[in-house]
Design a protein around this motif. Sequence first.
Motif, PDB file in Angstrom:
ATOM      1  N   PHE A 137       0.821  -1.212   0.000  1.00 24.42           N
ATOM      2  CA  PHE A 137       0.000   0.000   0.000  1.00 24.42           C
ATOM      3  C   PHE A 137       0.860   1.269   0.000  1.00 24.42           C
ATOM      4  O   PHE A 137       0.641   2.183  -0.808  1.00 24.42           O
ATOM      5  N   PHE A 138       1.817   1.358   0.906  1.00 21.19           N
ATOM      6  CA  PHE A 138       2.583   2.585   1.050  1.00 21.19           C
ATOM      7  C   PHE A 138       3.535   2.806  -0.135  1.00 21.19           C
ATOM      8  O   PHE A 138       3.729   3.941  -0.569  1.00 21.19           O
ATOM      9  N   GLU A 139       4.090   1.737  -0.666  1.00 24.65           N
ATOM     10  CA  GLU A 139       4.943   1.903  -1.839  1.00 24.65           C
ATOM     11  C   GLU A 139       4.110   2.351  -3.040  1.00 24.65           C
ATOM     12  O   GLU A 139       4.542   3.218  -3.814  1.00 24.65           O
ATOM     13  N   ARG A 140       2.923   1.776  -3.220  1.00 22.33           N
ATOM     14  CA  ARG A 140       2.079   2.186  -4.339  1.00 22.33           C
ATOM     15  C   ARG A 140       1.656   3.645  -4.210  1.00 22.33           C
ATOM     16  O   ARG A 140       1.656   4.394  -5.191  1.00 22.33           O
ATOM     17  N   MET A 141       1.324   4.052  -2.997  1.00 19.77           N
ATOM     18  CA  MET A 141       0.916   5.442  -2.798  1.00 19.77           C
ATOM     19  C   MET A 141       2.092   6.377  -3.026  1.00 19.77           C
ATOM     20  O   MET A 141       1.945   7.457  -3.614  1.00 19.77           O
ATOM     21  N   TRP A 142       3.279   5.963  -2.565  1.00 18.21           N
ATOM     22  CA  TRP A 142       4.487   6.767  -2.795  1.00 18.21           C
ATOM     23  C   TRP A 142       4.695   6.963  -4.292  1.00 18.21           C
ATOM     24  O   TRP A 142       4.944   8.075  -4.761  1.00 18.21           O
ATOM     25  N   LYS A 143       4.591   5.875  -5.065  1.00 20.66           N
ATOM     26  CA  LYS A 143       4.792   5.962  -6.514  1.00 20.66           C
ATOM     27  C   LYS A 143       3.778   6.899  -7.160  1.00 20.66           C
ATOM     28  O   LYS A 143       4.109   7.675  -8.055  1.00 20.66           O
ATOM     29  N   LYS A 144       2.530   6.832  -6.707  1.00 19.88           N
ATOM     30  CA  LYS A 144       1.498   7.699  -7.263  1.00 19.88           C
ATOM     31  C   LYS A 144       1.800   9.163  -6.971  1.00 19.88           C
ATOM     32  O   LYS A 144       1.695  10.026  -7.857  1.00 19.88           O
ATOM     33  N   LEU A 145       2.178   9.465  -5.752  1.00 21.62           N
ATOM     34  CA  LEU A 145       2.454  10.851  -5.385  1.00 21.62           C
ATOM     35  C   LEU A 145       3.676  11.384  -6.114  1.00 21.62           C
ATOM     36  O   LEU A 145       3.705  12.539  -6.542  1.00 21.62           O
TER      37      LEU A 145
END
Length: 285
Positions: A77-85
Amino acid sequence: MANAGKGGRWAGSRQAAWEFFGLELKARREAAGLTQGELGRRVFVSGGYIGQFEQAIRKPQKDVAARIDEVLQTDGFFERMWKKLIADSPYDEHFASVAELERLATKICEYTSTYVPGLLQTSEYVRALFLGSNPLADEAQIEDMVRSRMGRTSLLKGPARPVYWGILPEAALRIPVGGPAVMARQLDHLAAMARERKVLIQVLPFSAGAQPIMGKMVTLMEFEDAPPTAYTEAVLSGNLLDDPATVKRIQGYYDLLRAAALSPEASLALIESVAEDYRRCANTT
């Protein structure tokens, strides 16, 4: 370095998304029964850093986000959100975190190996740089790149601007980016900022000879409530460093450069002299 085609989009919304990232991190950390210090030890950062991530004061690097997912078992979850941001940032991935930190810094010290530092550039100079490295880019892409870079320069214009200390190699004054007229206006801009006491600029002359970290681009940043960081950049890559011993060592190198550079007064005189040379050249062509 600005990322083509993205522009300076919705910085406020992105900050709100980082705040959501922090709230989720806190909720999932507490659900796992971990303190900030315990999570920090498991992902190899300090507990204070975890607290800053949770408050959206500081943004984690990609590998830290991935380790948080592993420890908290959050299925990426946190890696995917980091990539999106990061993908929605107007900057290349390796520079996006640095651009965020610049806005929080109370002091910025920079050394560039060849060109005028990004925060001190004029739009004409920026355009010439981007055209040189992207000769086949269309006009919309170039405009996006220029807009992103110039958005960063506003950092030094407000009353809450950080203390800025830049060291430029003499080569940065002599390489005619964009031609004599563009260079004359770029150096006039440097001189005006120095005379208005918005920045402190020193020139490292050719006569200084070999110096530490020559050939590198280095940015040192200090913060009110966080440890200092150092950023170094190469072609399409960068390293954001916050290990205290490493940052202290780079600060020592920067101090040696500062000692070898011309005084601010002599630097200003050289900048104005070279600007006048460019002006004369532009008027005769």
